[in-house]
Write a protein that holds these residues in place. Structure first.
Motif, PDB file in Angstrom:
ATOM      1  N   LEU A 251       0.951  -1.185   0.108  1.00 51.87           N
ATOM      2  CA  LEU A 251       0.009  -0.018  -0.184  1.00 51.87           C
ATOM      3  C   LEU A 251       1.022   1.147   0.019  1.00 51.87           C
ATOM      4  O   LEU A 251       1.703   1.366   0.876  1.00 51.87           O
ATOM      5  CB  LEU A 251      -0.943   0.003   1.255  1.00 51.87           C
ATOM      6  CG  LEU A 251      -1.751   1.291   1.537  1.00 51.87           C
ATOM      7  CD1 LEU A 251      -2.648   1.625   0.381  1.00 51.87           C
ATOM      8  CD2 LEU A 251      -2.434   1.245   2.883  1.00 51.87           C
ATOM      9  N   ALA A 252       0.853   2.158  -1.208  1.00 61.54           N
ATOM     10  CA  ALA A 252       1.587   3.186  -1.141  1.00 61.54           C
ATOM     11  C   ALA A 252       0.616   4.543  -1.619  1.00 61.54           C
ATOM     12  O   ALA A 252       0.014   4.654  -2.719  1.00 61.54           O
ATOM     13  CB  ALA A 252       2.807   3.152  -2.058  1.00 61.54           C
ATOM     14  N   THR A 253       0.503   5.466  -0.783  1.00 62.92           N
ATOM     15  CA  THR A 253      -0.390   6.382  -0.994  1.00 62.92           C
ATOM     16  C   THR A 253       0.323   7.907  -0.443  1.00 62.92           C
ATOM     17  O   THR A 253       0.701   7.698   0.833  1.00 62.92           O
ATOM     18  CB  THR A 253      -1.661   6.157  -0.688  1.00 62.92           C
ATOM     19  OG1 THR A 253      -2.627   7.208  -0.930  1.00 62.92           O
ATOM     20  CG2 THR A 253      -1.887   6.009   0.846  1.00 62.92           C
ATOM     21  N   ASP A 254      -0.286   8.866  -1.086  1.00 58.55           N
ATOM     22  CA  ASP A 254      -0.003  10.123  -0.402  1.00 58.55           C
ATOM     23  C   ASP A 254      -1.143  10.412   0.315  1.00 58.55           C
ATOM     24  O   ASP A 254      -2.250   9.819   0.255  1.00 58.55           O
ATOM     25  CB  ASP A 254       0.163  11.276  -1.422  1.00 58.55           C
ATOM     26  CG  ASP A 254       1.426  11.053  -2.335  1.00 58.55           C
ATOM     27  OD1 ASP A 254       2.334  10.648  -1.897  1.00 58.55           O
ATOM     28  OD2 ASP A 254       1.539  12.029  -3.203  1.00 58.55           O
ATOM     29  N   LEU A 255      -1.072  11.244   1.352  1.00 56.28           N
ATOM     30  CA  LEU A 255      -2.272  11.641   2.209  1.00 56.28           C
ATOM     31  C   LEU A 255      -2.433  13.332   2.351  1.00 56.28           C
ATOM     32  O   LEU A 255      -1.523  13.996   2.462  1.00 56.28           O
ATOM     33  CB  LEU A 255      -1.852  11.180   3.909  1.00 56.28           C
ATOM     34  CG  LEU A 255      -1.588   9.718   3.840  1.00 56.28           C
ATOM     35  CD1 LEU A 255      -1.032   9.405   5.390  1.00 56.28           C
ATOM     36  CD2 LEU A 255      -2.764   9.051   3.829  1.00 56.28           C
ATOM     37  N   ASP A 256      -3.542  13.433   1.957  1.00 59.29           N
ATOM     38  CA  ASP A 256      -3.923  15.168   1.977  1.00 59.29           C
ATOM     39  C   ASP A 256      -4.212  15.502   3.546  1.00 59.29           C
ATOM     40  O   ASP A 256      -5.029  14.866   4.415  1.00 59.29           O
ATOM     41  CB  ASP A 256      -5.393  15.176   1.225  1.00 59.29           C
ATOM     42  CG  ASP A 256      -4.944  15.205  -0.300  1.00 59.29           C
ATOM     43  OD1 ASP A 256      -3.848  15.615  -0.684  1.00 59.29           O
ATOM     44  OD2 ASP A 256      -6.033  14.980  -0.889  1.00 59.29           O
ATOM     45  N   VAL A 257      -3.325  16.583   3.790  1.00 61.79           N
ATOM     46  CA  VAL A 257      -3.437  16.952   5.321  1.00 61.79           C
ATOM     47  C   VAL A 257      -3.781  18.086   5.321  1.00 61.79           C
ATOM     48  O   VAL A 257      -4.921  18.707   5.645  1.00 61.79           O
ATOM     49  CB  VAL A 257      -1.879  16.756   6.068  1.00 61.79           C
ATOM     50  CG1 VAL A 257      -2.122  17.035   7.479  1.00 61.79           C
ATOM     51  CG2 VAL A 257      -1.655  15.106   5.821  1.00 61.79           C
ATOM     52  N   SER A 258      -2.826  19.319   4.878  1.00 62.34           N
ATOM     53  CA  SER A 258      -3.301  20.479   4.775  1.00 62.34           C
ATOM     54  C   SER A 258      -2.222  21.445   3.864  1.00 62.34           C
ATOM     55  O   SER A 258      -1.193  20.972   3.621  1.00 62.34           O
ATOM     56  CB  SER A 258      -3.398  21.299   6.127  1.00 62.34           C
ATOM     57  OG  SER A 258      -2.033  21.323   6.651  1.00 62.34           O
ATOM     58  N   PRO A 259      -2.635  22.615   3.345  1.00 55.27           N
ATOM     59  CA  PRO A 259      -1.642  23.178   2.502  1.00 55.27           C
ATOM     60  C   PRO A 259      -0.449  23.575   3.258  1.00 55.27           C
ATOM     61  O   PRO A 259      -0.295  23.798   4.614  1.00 55.27           O
ATOM     62  CB  PRO A 259      -2.410  24.490   2.169  1.00 55.27           C
ATOM     63  CG  PRO A 259      -3.643  24.230   2.245  1.00 55.27           C
ATOM     64  CD  PRO A 259      -3.939  23.303   3.360  1.00 55.27           C
ATOM     65  N   GLY A 260       0.696  23.314   2.554  1.00 55.25           N
ATOM     66  CA  GLY A 260       2.158  23.525   3.099  1.00 55.25           C
ATOM     67  C   GLY A 260       2.885  22.147   3.668  1.00 55.25           C
ATOM     68  O   GLY A 260       3.780  22.308   4.039  1.00 55.25           O
ATOM     69  N   LEU A 261       1.844  21.163   3.654  1.00 56.78           N
ATOM     70  CA  LEU A 261       2.416  19.945   4.185  1.00 56.78           C
ATOM     71  C   LEU A 261       2.321  18.663   3.183  1.00 56.78           C
ATOM     72  O   LEU A 261       1.492  18.700   2.194  1.00 56.78           O
ATOM     73  CB  LEU A 261       1.480  19.431   5.361  1.00 56.78           C
ATOM     74  CG  LEU A 261       1.477  20.369   6.680  1.00 56.78           C
ATOM     75  CD1 LEU A 261       0.705  19.892   7.758  1.00 56.78           C
ATOM     76  CD2 LEU A 261       2.866  20.608   7.223  1.00 56.78           C
ATOM     77  N   GLN A 262       3.267  17.896   3.189  1.00 57.96           N
ATOM     78  CA  GLN A 262       3.244  16.619   2.312  1.00 57.96           C
ATOM     79  C   GLN A 262       3.447  15.542   3.144  1.00 57.96           C
ATOM     80  O   GLN A 262       4.249  15.513   3.990  1.00 57.96           O
ATOM     81  CB  GLN A 262       4.295  16.781   1.377  1.00 57.96           C
ATOM     82  CG  GLN A 262       4.504  15.865   0.194  1.00 57.96           C
ATOM     83  CD  GLN A 262       3.353  15.956  -0.731  1.00 57.96           C
ATOM     84  OE1 GLN A 262       3.224  17.143  -1.383  1.00 57.96           O
ATOM     85  NE2 GLN A 262       3.117  14.988  -1.473  1.00 57.96           N
ATOM     86  N   ALA A 263       2.755  14.324   2.719  1.00 54.63           N
ATOM     87  CA  ALA A 263       2.608  13.051   3.885  1.00 54.63           C
ATOM     88  C   ALA A 263       2.578  11.879   2.792  1.00 54.63           C
ATOM     89  O   ALA A 263       1.747  12.093   1.942  1.00 54.63           O
ATOM     90  CB  ALA A 263       1.748  13.238   4.583  1.00 54.63           C
ATOM     91  N   ALA A 264       3.155  10.827   3.192  1.00 51.39           N
ATOM     92  CA  ALA A 264       2.986   9.553   2.348  1.00 51.39           C
ATOM     93  C   ALA A 264       3.098   8.537   3.483  1.00 51.39           C
ATOM     94  O   ALA A 264       3.519   8.513   4.483  1.00 51.39           O
ATOM     95  CB  ALA A 264       4.107   9.496   1.375  1.00 51.39           C
TER      96      ALA A 264
END
Length: 313
Positions: A251-264
């Motif tokens: 399972l490999a996915t990005d996660l939408d959190v909030s503007p200015g952040l990047q998550a995976a």
């Protein structure tokens, strides 16, 4: 369907202080469903990944109650965690670290029916936090930046999560040359200068999540993990442990959190898993049964400055 906290670009919260609010379930269809927090704790199955959003700015209020809660959190940590907390130069960074580690303990304690201080955290020879037997089948991973932490937990599968604050990197190509594969570096060089920071952070968070899932950290050869830096939120993992087959089964996915952040997020052999989303706001340790409840793989420094990339935290 990309797992997201609420609408894209937003972070949805629910629950009351000291409880874990259920943000619902996202399966392959992307359709949310809701259950009680207590049921979710008892129901962590081998087909699920629990993802917890944790606010680390709960105790910035200078009130006596907030100060007491932070002291109680500190008292739940072990000697190694206290030593690490003492290494922070800024008080806010130290408070965020303490709250993140206590939240990790509180959430794991919720799964294990243990008080935060009783959670048997240990580390592998590569520095990856894990649980001592007989609890080692519960895998977890924690990442935090600023006032936010993300915690993922599952059974029987190694996983990794990474969360970064996106900041300008004037020497982005130089930084990437130290941590990316030749193919990833070629991809980064092929995009416009205006796009390079965004693409780099996609590459970095995806690589970091995969490396944490492997448990090797940044010390191994870059080719053990290879990712795509494009805008697609999933199907970006090309190699895991040097194997395209392992990448395809993860399972490999990005996660939408909030503007200015990047998550995976990466979960080994987790392609068919169901992701359930929660929000946690704690107010202090709870004895015997943590809040409706990290697998912290090697918690590594963030790429917010070039000289911090090669060091684990």
């Amino acid at each position: 369907m990309n797992p997201a906290f609420g609408a894209p670009g937003t972070l949805e919260t629910s629950g009351t202080p000291g409880t874990l609010g259920n943000l619902g379930t996202l399966g392959n269809s992307g359709t949310p469903s809701t259950q009680s927090s207590q049921a979710s704790l008892a129901g962590l199955g081998r087909g699920q990944v629990h993802l917890h959003h944790i606010s680390l700015d709960q105790f910035q209020d200078p009130s006596q109650q907030a100060g007491t809660a932070l002291v109680e959190q500190t008292n739940s940590l072990n000697a190694h965690e206290l030593q690490r907390s003492a290494g922070f130069l800024h008080a806010l960074d130290r408070q965020h670290f303490i709250t993140a580690r206590w939240s990790l303990r509180a959430l794991l304690g919720g799964y294990l029916n243990l008080a935060p201080a009783e959670v048997p955290l240990t580390v592998t020879p590569m520095g990856k936090p894990t649980l001592s037997p007989p609890h080692h089948d519960l895998h977890f991973n924690l990442s935090h930046t600023g006032g936010l932490a993300l915690l993922a937990a599952t059974l029987g599968r190694s996983l990794g999560i990474d969360l970064e604050t996106v900041v300008p990197l004037p020497e982005v190509l130089g930084v990437a040359a130290r941590v990316c594969t030749d193919r990833e570096l070629t991809e980064l060089r092929s995009v416009s200068a205006q796009m390079r920071t965004a693409v780099f952070y996609r590459l970095w968070t995806r690589r970091e999540a995969a490396l944490k899932a492997l448990g090797t950290g940044l010390g191994g050869p870059p080719e053990q993990v290879e990712v795509d830096g494009g805008p697609a939120r999933s199907a970006w993992l090309r190699a895991l442990g040097g194997s395209p087959e392992s990448a395809a089964s993860a399972l490999a996915t990005d996660l939408d959190v909030s503007p200015g952040l990047q998550a995976a997020l990466v979960v080994c052999d987790g392609a068919t898993l169901q992701l359930r989303l929660f929000s946690f706001v704690g107010t202090g340790p709870r004895q015997g049964h943590g809040p409706e409840s990290d697998h912290s793989s090697a918690e590594q420094k963030k790429p917010e400055a070039a000289d911090r990339l090669s060091t684990t935290r």
